[in-house]
Design a protein around this motif. Structure first.
Motif, short mmCIF file in Angstrom:
data_model
loop_
_atom_site.label_atom_id
_atom_site.label_comp_id
_atom_site.label_asym_id
_atom_site.label_seq_id
_atom_site.Cartn_x
_atom_site.Cartn_y
_atom_site.Cartn_z
N ASN A 76 39.04 40.36 53.49
CA ASN A 76 37.97 40.28 52.49
C ASN A 76 38.06 41.39 51.46
OD1 ASN A 76 36.86 37.91 53.42
ND2 ASN A 76 35.29 38.94 54.66
N ARG A 79 40.91 40.38 49.13
CA ARG A 79 40.48 39.23 48.31
C ARG A 79 39.44 39.63 47.27
NH1 ARG A 79 40.37 36.08 53.68
NH2 ARG A 79 42.44 35.13 53.70
N ARG A 80 38.53 40.51 47.64
CA ARG A 80 37.49 40.94 46.69
C ARG A 80 38.08 41.76 45.55
NH1 ARG A 80 33.03 43.80 49.84
NH2 ARG A 80 32.11 43.99 47.77
N ALA A 82 41.16 41.40 44.46
CA ALA A 82 41.87 40.40 43.66
C ALA A 82 40.88 39.63 42.77
CB ALA A 82 42.63 39.44 44.56
N TYR A 83 39.71 39.32 43.31
CA TYR A 83 38.68 38.63 42.52
C TYR A 83 38.27 39.48 41.31
CZ TYR A 83 34.12 37.06 40.97
OH TYR A 83 33.09 36.66 40.18
N LEU A 84 38.09 40.79 41.52
CA LEU A 84 37.75 41.67 40.41
C LEU A 84 38.78 41.55 39.29
CD1 LEU A 84 36.59 45.10 41.89
CD2 LEU A 84 35.23 43.48 40.59
N ALA A 86 40.98 39.05 38.77
CA ALA A 86 41.20 37.70 38.24
C ALA A 86 39.97 37.07 37.60
CB ALA A 86 41.69 36.78 39.37
N GLU A 87 38.78 37.41 38.07
CA GLU A 87 37.62 36.65 37.63
C GLU A 87 36.42 37.45 37.17
OE1 GLU A 87 36.66 33.44 40.32
OE2 GLU A 87 38.73 33.40 41.04
N ASP A 88 36.33 38.71 37.51
CA ASP A 88 35.17 39.49 37.13
C ASP A 88 35.04 39.57 35.61
OD1 ASP A 88 33.01 41.43 38.05
OD2 ASP A 88 34.14 42.71 36.67
N ARG A 163 45.03 39.16 32.12
CA ARG A 163 43.67 38.88 31.62
C ARG A 163 43.50 39.41 30.20
NH1 ARG A 163 38.90 38.92 35.11
NH2 ARG A 163 37.87 38.07 33.30
N THR A 170 45.49 33.89 38.17
CA THR A 170 45.25 33.35 39.50
C THR A 170 46.54 33.10 40.28
OG1 THR A 170 43.26 32.32 38.63
CG2 THR A 170 44.02 31.54 40.76
#
Length: 185
Positions: A76, A79-80, A82-84, A86-88, A163, A170
């Motif tokens: 987690n 993944r978190r 990576a989320y920052l 890719a998507e934050d 980004r 992604t």
């Protein structure tokens, strides 16, 4: 002159346009302040870029470190982070640290020193999480921890750079994370 306002203007200008594409004159114009007042507050242009990166670290990079040092599973945490990247929404224009790091040779000595410190701190945080994941059996650890930390740090940086260029990171992150073979405990 409000030093905090100038710092916000400088940080956002460097972040948006790139640190070497923004002149001190441009920062002064955007902030509505005189060049001598900026020199008085920050010493020189290197002092301003260093302060802007430090400001960025306190408000943006700290999120990544909070995740890595927080209470969650190894998978987690990775993944978190990576989320920052890719998507934050805050990283829609990329990462000021990544931008300054890629132009490090054009930065002043004080800023270069801070870049090296932040880079070392980030890689150390990744290495710590990887070592913990390996120790508690959440990560197979088939790659040496230090190498994996460098790899993960570079891939997160690549995703943030994508980004900034308006590309979708992604797939790069999915491929980067696939080498970690998360195990469920």
């Amino acid at each position: 002159m409000n030093k905090a306002d100038v710092l916000d203007v400088a940080m956002n200008a460097y972040w948006e346009d790139g640190p070497t594409a923004v002149s001190l004159n441009s920062v002064c114009q955007r902030a509505g302040v005189s060049k001598p007042s900026v020199y008085k507050a920050f010493g020189n242009e290197d002092g301003l870029t260093c302060a802007a990166l430090e400001h960025y670290g306190q408000f943006v990079m700290v999120k990544m470190l909070e995740i890595l040092h927080g209470e969650d599973s190894f998978a987690n945490k990775i993944r978190r982070v990576a989320y920052l990247a890719a998507e934050d929404a805050q990283h829609e224009k990329g990462c000021l640290f990544v931008k300054m790091r890629s132009e490090k040779g054009q930065m002043g000595q004080k800023t270069q020193t801070l870049i090296a410190h932040l880079e070392s701190m980030s890689r150390h945080a990744f290495a710590t999480v990887l070592a913990e994941g390996k120790a508690n059996g959440e990560w197979a650890g088939n790659i040496p921890v230090e190498l994996a930390a460098h790899y993960l740090h570079a891939q997160i940086g690549l995703a943030l750079d994508q980004r900034a260029r308006g590309e979708d990171p992604t797939e790069v992150l999915a491929m980067a994370l696939s080498v970690f073979e998360f195990t469920e405990t």
